[in-house]
Design a protein around this motif. Structure first.
Motif, PDB file in Angstrom:
ATOM      1  N   LYS A  66      35.816  40.422  32.305  1.00 50.68           N
ATOM      2  CA  LYS A  66      36.349  39.047  33.564  1.00 50.68           C
ATOM      3  C   LYS A  66      37.742  38.484  32.758  1.00 50.68           C
ATOM      4  CE  LYS A  66      32.662  37.538  35.016  1.00 50.68           C
ATOM      5  NZ  LYS A  66      32.013  37.522  34.446  1.00 50.68           N
ATOM      6  N   ILE A 102      39.442  34.544  33.956  1.00 47.49           N
ATOM      7  CA  ILE A 102      39.393  33.333  34.415  1.00 47.49           C
ATOM      8  C   ILE A 102      40.746  32.340  33.797  1.00 47.49           C
ATOM      9  CG2 ILE A 102      38.472  31.551  35.907  1.00 47.49           C
ATOM     10  CD1 ILE A 102      35.906  33.139  34.544  1.00 47.49           C
ATOM     11  N   PHE A 113      39.602  35.751  38.022  1.00 47.39           N
ATOM     12  CA  PHE A 113      39.785  34.926  38.321  1.00 47.39           C
ATOM     13  C   PHE A 113      40.670  33.914  38.525  1.00 47.39           C
ATOM     14  CE2 PHE A 113      35.549  37.844  38.743  1.00 47.39           C
ATOM     15  CZ  PHE A 113      35.051  38.043  39.656  1.00 47.39           C
ATOM     16  N   TYR A 117      31.293  32.284  38.427  1.00 50.24           N
ATOM     17  CA  TYR A 117      32.156  33.365  37.881  1.00 50.24           C
ATOM     18  C   TYR A 117      31.528  33.900  36.483  1.00 50.24           C
ATOM     19  CZ  TYR A 117      35.875  32.271  40.980  1.00 50.24           C
ATOM     20  OH  TYR A 117      36.247  32.254  42.321  1.00 50.24           O
TER      21      TYR A 117
END
Length: 352
Positions: A238, A240, A258, A267
């Motif tokens: 991911k 962020i 995110f 997260y």
């Protein structure tokens, strides 16, 4: 992908003011809002610090994106992926950012003084873009505005052009950052014509009447098609970020994305996360050391503290701190326990 969990924190311009800080007197240092950052100080003093002799573009080195050193970087096409506009055929065009800016002439120099600081409304942006498109209706390109300060040129064919990101030019003499390449003359001529159009626009007349900066030019940068992705080089689950470019990279690489919000700590507790903390860059570009140090303190208390707690509790295995100049700092629980390594303050690092 490794079975352990790593948090990678990308903080561009983290060491941007080191040479300035090293020259401040005790009195000048005491006037700053913060000079000590307990977590960052400990990471720098006890972490494993490496520096690449040839810093790579973080976007391409960390995410396995194909790149040609002599070509422009396709920042425009990547950013478009995060604009969430399904009607745009991104893959079918060569894209350039053409962001609205305010140019300030001063004798022999022209300064790019403002970009997002223009605070354009979307309605103003739409009117300016429409005026430009109508004037250049016979040219093989179309201008789009997907945000008040994010304008994109869709070209029917590639442009032989090497550009500089607007963030690298703000506050500087644009004559030192002009585009190069075989198509540079065409785009310089086109940009000059756009400046004439913008100067005569009703939008800018109205802004002048309110003593507001005008969008009197555009800055071209980030040209290219969508780059290829090397799946074997994927290291993250991911990203962020609040950065449109990194959000686009996440979409392109099939990663979750995110925001940097109050759920941040949730997260980052699973998998490998890449976190973009780019709040310092604006203050470094503006030579605003005071606000830079204030913002660094906010990064420490809001983000670094949370990451450090997860590391010490064993919920993550390591933290990697990156800047945009090739500095690579690895922090583990074991490294932090090296009590014999004296903790020096961040401001003492003349060269990271």
């Amino acid at each position: 992908m490794p079975s352990d969990s790593t948090l990678t924190l990308f903080i561009p311009d983290l060491f941007g003011f080191q040479s300035t800080l090293s020259q401040l007197s005790t009195e000048e240092m005491s006037s700053l809002p913060e000079t000590q950052f307990p977590i960052l100080d400990k990471w720098l003093s006890r972490g494993l610090i490496e520096k690449s002799s040839k810093p790579n573009d973080i976007l391409f080195s960390e995410f396995g994106l194909s790149s040609e050193d002599h070509k422009d970087k396709p920042y425009a096409a990547l950013s478009l992926l995060a604009e969430n506009n399904p009607e745009v055929n991104i893959a079918g065009f060569y894209w350039l950012r053409a962001d609205p800016v305010y140019m300030q002439a001063d004798r022999d120099t022209v300064l790019l003084s403002a970009h997002e600081e223009l605070a354009l409304t979307q309605d103003e942006a739409n009117k300016l873009v429409e005026k430009i498109n109508l004037h250049f209706i016979d040219e093989p390109w179309t201008l789009y505005s997907f945000g008040p300060h994010r304008w994109y040129l869709a070209l029917d064919k590639p442009a032989d052009l090497v550009t500089n990101p607007v963030s690298n030019v703000k506050g500087k003499n644009v004559n030192h950052y002009m585009s190069t390449g075989e198509d540079a003359h065409y785009w310089l001529t086109t940009t000059n014509e756009i400046q004439m159009l913008l100067h005569g626009s009703n939008v800018n007349f109205e802004r002048e009447s309110r003593n507001m900066l005008t969008a009197n030019s555009v800055w071209l940068w980030g040209g290219g098609h969508l780059p290829g992705v090397n799946d074997a080089n994927k290291s993250y689950d991911k990203i962020i970020t609040e950065n449109i470019l990194f959000s686009g990279v996440a979409h392109h690489c099939g990663l979750d994305v995110f925001p940097l919000d109050n759920e941040f700590s949730n997260y980052i507790q699973k998998g490998n996360s890449f976190i973009v903390l780019d709040m310092l860059s604006e203050h470094f570009q503006n030579s605003d050391l005071y606000t830079f140090m204030q913002t660094l303190n906010e990064i420490e208390t809001k983000f670094l503290k949370c990451c450090n707690e997860l590391l010490l509790s064993g919920k993550i295995d390591r933290i990697v701190l990156l800047d945009d100049d090739g500095v690579h700092i690895t922090v583990t629980k074991k490294y932090l326990s090296r009590w014999w390594k004296r903790i020096k303050p961040y401001v003492a690092y003349k060269n990271a």
